[in-house]
Design an enzyme around this catalytic site. Sequence first.
Site, PDB file in Angstrom:
ATOM      1  N   LYS A  79       0.848  -1.201   0.000  1.00 51.42           N
ATOM      2  CA  LYS A  79       0.000   0.000   0.000  1.00 51.42           C
ATOM      3  C   LYS A  79       0.878   1.244   0.000  1.00 51.42           C
ATOM      4  O   LYS A  79       1.903   1.280   0.705  1.00 51.42           O
ATOM      5  CB  LYS A  79      -0.905  -0.032   1.232  1.00 51.42           C
ATOM      6  CG  LYS A  79      -1.985   1.030   1.266  1.00 51.42           C
ATOM      7  CD  LYS A  79      -2.918   0.811   2.468  1.00 51.42           C
ATOM      8  CE  LYS A  79      -4.028   1.836   2.550  1.00 51.42           C
ATOM      9  NZ  LYS A  79      -4.898   1.618   3.724  1.00 51.42           N
ATOM     10  N   SER A 154      -9.818   1.652   2.798  1.00 49.12           N
ATOM     11  CA  SER A 154      -8.966   2.393   1.906  1.00 49.12           C
ATOM     12  C   SER A 154      -7.935   1.538   1.171  1.00 49.12           C
ATOM     13  O   SER A 154      -7.355   2.009   0.199  1.00 49.12           O
ATOM     14  CB  SER A 154      -8.233   3.475   2.695  1.00 49.12           C
ATOM     15  OG  SER A 154      -7.401   2.889   3.676  1.00 49.12           O
ATOM     16  N   SER A 178      -9.866  -0.740   7.028  1.00 46.81           N
ATOM     17  CA  SER A 178      -9.316  -0.619   5.679  1.00 46.81           C
ATOM     18  C   SER A 178      -8.585  -1.827   5.128  1.00 46.81           C
ATOM     19  O   SER A 178      -8.252  -1.832   3.945  1.00 46.81           O
ATOM     20  CB  SER A 178      -8.393   0.580   5.601  1.00 46.81           C
ATOM     21  OG  SER A 178      -9.167   1.727   5.421  1.00 46.81           O
TER      22      SER A 178
END
Length: 485
Positions: A79, A154, A178
């Site tokens: 990420k 997210s 997330s």
Amino acid sequence: MEIHYLTAHQLKDRLEKGQISCTEIVKSIYLRIEEVEDRLNSYIRLEKESALSRAGEVDKLISAGSDIEDFMGMPVAVKDNICTKNITTTCASRILENYIPIYNATVIDRLESRNYILAGKANMDEFAMGSSNENSYFGTVKNPWDTDRVPGGSSGGPAACVAAGEAVCSLGSDTGGSIRQPASLCGVVGFKPTYGMVSRYGLVAFASSLDQIGPITRDVEDCAAMLNIICGHDRKDSTSINMEVPDYKSFLKADIKDMRIGVPKELMVEGIDREVKEAVYRTIKLVEDMGGIVEEISLPNLEYALSVYYIIAPSEASSNLSRFDGVRYGYRNVEAESLREMYRRSRAEGFGDEVKRRIMIGAYCLSAGYYDAYYEKAQRVRTLIINDFKKAFKKFDVLISPTSPTTAFKIGEKIEDPLTMYLSDICTIPVNLAGLPAISIPAGLSGGKLPIGLQIIGNVLREDNVLKVAYSLEKAIGFTCRPGL
Ligand code: GLN
């Protein structure tokens, strides 16, 4: 099955038998990326060249007789809020568009010591704020099961690329859901460890008392293997727990006889899709068939979790994000004529709408006149929620619930209505507030098309129970579907 859909442990087995080389693995992942990435947008940056050259090095190590460890030579997506030395780390924000860290996050150092391969930096909601990945400066990520729908957020990029075969596994971050919520919407496994088990050093801070890094994988076994690598004390993170890390793989036993499983009734209320509820009831039946004992339980203060979270998380965010001022690093407006104007314009142009919304809410909640009424009050209610869980875990080994109240929703459906969007995390947020470990595993397909996720929550440091139940249920559910993309 195609190479790009194999798990890390299946690939490791083939490496050990000499049936495949690491270069072939990396090539097949990149072929897949070339095939689907323009439809998904799960990556912000790809590292093809360095990945192939690392793969060559790993192949040399293997032919020289080196032991093959878990995740050695495996292409992993990271990420883009986890710092990678000399490689841009943008947090999907304009303000960090050109930011190149001069150091690695601790999790990256640990993976490097195991000879993992960085496939690329995965797309996300800006500064990890969002539940749909529509808040990225680099564009929305699409759900591989239906590209008109969101992948969740997210960590939408990390989840979508594992689901679509664009990486063997990925690392995400979870502040309010997330990792678990996008894993649920994309039909993969996502784990948020106990707060403090994984170092946050090098994770760009959103809400420091809630943030935690964790793996997104194709199955529970890979998840346990990844935890073995990333968990453990780090003196560079003052909230890191100093204790010996167990071998998480040793908990992968399909035996939950006599385990006590609670179903919080506050997480099975209205607003949860019928098909999602039915999937949870089906798993309850499976648990009982395997000798587990299931009972309903009430955690009355969970009702306030969302409100508490949307005070505490923005408050911490407004303070953490004050460092992005256009002075030390990141985007700067160069036309401004005064220092104040430079701050104002750099931040106004650098941050997206959702980030600004959170900064404003946070600054308001922390302001002198409102601190007691909002921030302090929220912290008190947070303690009540923690106590509810403490009580529940006196009676139960784990709690189960849906991960997300709905399956993947349409792109654009909730973006204009932040409050509806915030409801997406109603089942995952309480877990972060209490610092607990929890996993999301696929529990079936709604309408034969969209994945449903089941959440399994453990007491603090009881990753063992979570993994045991997850592993057993994964076997019993037998979810083997892949997106037809
Ligand atoms: N969707 C939640 C939010 O927008 C959670 C985000 C996260 O876990 N990083 O804050």
